[in-house]
Write a protein that holds these residues in place. Sequence first.
Motif, PDB file in Angstrom:
ATOM      1  N   MET A 324       0.799  -1.224   0.000  1.00  0.00           N
ATOM      2  CA  MET A 324       0.000   0.000   0.000  1.00  0.00           C
ATOM      3  C   MET A 324       0.836   1.281   0.000  1.00  0.00           C
ATOM      4  O   MET A 324       0.399   2.315  -0.489  1.00  0.00           O
ATOM      5  CB  MET A 324      -0.906   0.032   1.240  1.00  0.00           C
ATOM      6  N   GLY A 325       2.017   1.265   0.596  1.00  0.00           N
ATOM      7  CA  GLY A 325       2.775   2.484   0.865  1.00  0.00           C
ATOM      8  C   GLY A 325       2.542   2.917   2.297  1.00  0.00           C
ATOM      9  O   GLY A 325       1.449   2.767   2.847  1.00  0.00           O
ATOM     10  N   ARG A 330      -2.587   2.404   6.696  1.00  0.00           N
ATOM     11  CA  ARG A 330      -3.509   2.475   7.833  1.00  0.00           C
ATOM     12  C   ARG A 330      -4.895   2.938   7.422  1.00  0.00           C
ATOM     13  O   ARG A 330      -5.862   2.730   8.171  1.00  0.00           O
ATOM     14  CB  ARG A 330      -2.930   3.397   8.903  1.00  0.00           C
ATOM     15  N   ASP A 331      -5.013   3.562   6.263  1.00  0.00           N
ATOM     16  CA  ASP A 331      -6.314   4.038   5.796  1.00  0.00           C
ATOM     17  C   ASP A 331      -7.035   3.011   4.927  1.00  0.00           C
ATOM     18  O   ASP A 331      -8.256   2.857   5.029  1.00  0.00           O
ATOM     19  CB  ASP A 331      -6.139   5.330   4.977  1.00  0.00           C
ATOM     20  N   VAL A 332      -6.297   2.306   4.078  1.00  0.00           N
ATOM     21  CA  VAL A 332      -6.920   1.430   3.083  1.00  0.00           C
ATOM     22  C   VAL A 332      -7.104   0.007   3.592  1.00  0.00           C
ATOM     23  O   VAL A 332      -8.128  -0.636   3.335  1.00  0.00           O
ATOM     24  CB  VAL A 332      -6.085   1.422   1.786  1.00  0.00           C
ATOM     25  N   PRO A 353       6.361  -4.210   2.102  1.00  0.00           N
ATOM     26  CA  PRO A 353       6.517  -2.790   2.414  1.00  0.00           C
ATOM     27  C   PRO A 353       7.474  -2.072   1.470  1.00  0.00           C
ATOM     28  O   PRO A 353       7.877  -0.944   1.754  1.00  0.00           O
ATOM     29  CB  PRO A 353       7.085  -2.838   3.828  1.00  0.00           C
ATOM     30  N   MET A 354       7.839  -2.728   0.379  1.00  0.00           N
ATOM     31  CA  MET A 354       8.844  -2.171  -0.524  1.00  0.00           C
ATOM     32  C   MET A 354       8.213  -1.372  -1.664  1.00  0.00           C
ATOM     33  O   MET A 354       8.551  -0.213  -1.910  1.00  0.00           O
ATOM     34  CB  MET A 354       9.702  -3.298  -1.113  1.00  0.00           C
ATOM     35  N   HIS A 355       7.276  -1.995  -2.386  1.00  0.00           N
ATOM     36  CA  HIS A 355       6.864  -1.435  -3.677  1.00  0.00           C
ATOM     37  C   HIS A 355       6.058  -0.153  -3.581  1.00  0.00           C
ATOM     38  O   HIS A 355       6.038   0.633  -4.518  1.00  0.00           O
ATOM     39  CB  HIS A 355       6.093  -2.498  -4.469  1.00  0.00           C
ATOM     40  N   GLY A 356       5.388   0.070  -2.463  1.00  0.00           N
ATOM     41  CA  GLY A 356       4.639   1.308  -2.324  1.00  0.00           C
ATOM     42  C   GLY A 356       5.459   2.476  -1.848  1.00  0.00           C
ATOM     43  O   GLY A 356       4.931   3.575  -1.664  1.00  0.00           O
ATOM     44  N   VAL A 373       9.871   1.897   4.839  1.00  0.00           N
ATOM     45  CA  VAL A 373       9.634   0.454   4.823  1.00  0.00           C
ATOM     46  C   VAL A 373       9.210  -0.020   6.212  1.00  0.00           C
ATOM     47  O   VAL A 373       8.231  -0.767   6.371  1.00  0.00           O
ATOM     48  CB  VAL A 373      10.896  -0.292   4.344  1.00  0.00           C
ATOM     49  N   LEU A 374       9.929   0.426   7.234  1.00  0.00           N
ATOM     50  CA  LEU A 374       9.597   0.037   8.597  1.00  0.00           C
ATOM     51  C   LEU A 374       8.233   0.571   9.006  1.00  0.00           C
ATOM     52  O   LEU A 374       7.456  -0.122   9.674  1.00  0.00           O
ATOM     53  CB  LEU A 374      10.680   0.542   9.553  1.00  0.00           C
TER      54      LEU A 374
END
Length: 460
Positions: A324-325, A330-332, A353-356, A373-374
């Motif tokens: 998600m990014g 936390r929203d989606v 957690p990488m691509h977004g 990422v974290l």
Amino acid sequence: MTSLLDPPAAHAAQTSWRRLPAGQQPSWPDAAALDAAVTALASALPLVTARECDLLRARLAAVARGEAFLVQGGDCAEELDAVNAASIGRTAGTLQQLAAVLGYARSLPVVTLARMAGQYAKPRSSPTEIRGGVELPVYRGDAVNGHAFTAAARTPDPHRLVRVHHTSAATVNLVRAYGAGEHAGPGQVLAALREFTDASPERDRYAALTAEIERAGGFTGTGDGWHTPGELFMSHEGLLLDYESALVRLDPATGGAYATSGHLLWIGERTRRLDGAHVEFFSRISNPVAVKIGPSIETDDLLRLIGRLSPEGEPGRLTLVVRMGAGKIRDVLPGLVERVTAEGLPVAWVSDPMHGNTISAPSGHKTRRFDDVLDELAGFFEVLTGLGAHPGGVHLELTGDDVTECVGGGDGIGFGDLPARYRSVCDPRLNRGQALDLAYRLAELLDTARPSSGAVRESR
């Protein structure tokens, strides 16, 4: 085009997708050469067995039930000319070290899955690339064309598909040898963690957790006996359908059709359309499968996608890889988790957690910030645990090599450091130090590290 005319299940997996729109496929200029490559692949030996795929499916069923944790990682895009035993061993070792840290932190058995032995094709946002007024086909991964910006290199060459199979077979053999050797044992893993901790700028921060893991003897589970040190499964994005379908084989014992290019294949964010060829192909194979889920997906579409890919609702069949990014997770994600949970659908939730979180550095290099990422990982765990669901694992682009492609982490890699050892031909990867930094800091955030039975945990 020649294909294996096995009984109906295998034949359907090899052919039914061809009547549907297939995104992100190369424009092969030589149909005869493609036919020859597919014919060669159709008679080639499988890279994995149905029994191994079924074993992974059983492991992932434990993830879906909240009884295990998945650690998946490896190259963004493998390179045919860069495959070597030392690099493969370093990446496999890094995955085992991550498994030790995160398995201990979660007090769960760990399923370890490599992005390896098949990750040679990449979806791209544009079919062409322009440099200095010259327009050429975009680089789609070594399975399709070369990275050099020349007409010869960028012309799609189907003979590369056969070379991918040969190189992937060698990689699988090396990984199996690694898993059977002493390097994959708990003693070597613990020694590597001690070495990392002692050399890290964050030594004082990580030392206590390393000591706990050592006292637990390399704890990676609850003692139920199924986790095997060194057990490492293979995965890649099942993007090139000519390649994947040519390697489908029928298992006489079960009657199932298996994609024998890897234990688990996934569908990417760009190719998960419900009426598309990829979903059709994946619906026909018996492997465990995964699908990448980005912030644009609608809840109803996700439910329909789950229905297509896991109609029997069997745990272990389908993994949802959330990308998600950090700014959207936390929203989606909550609405998706709530609806899937309410429907009682037994999927495994995993965080990519990488691509977004890909950005452009001032130098023009694609990169990712360690802190982003974290943060996305932290958000993933917050959402899942807050809704009473199981955060089932992590999916990372990483390497065991000492590259400088992502910024941040314990060693403080900055934008100015990127050109020094930027090796990726596509997206930036965490190096070993950054990957282990991520595991230690995630364990710290979760604050759930517990020793195995019989060990005593010091108060922190």
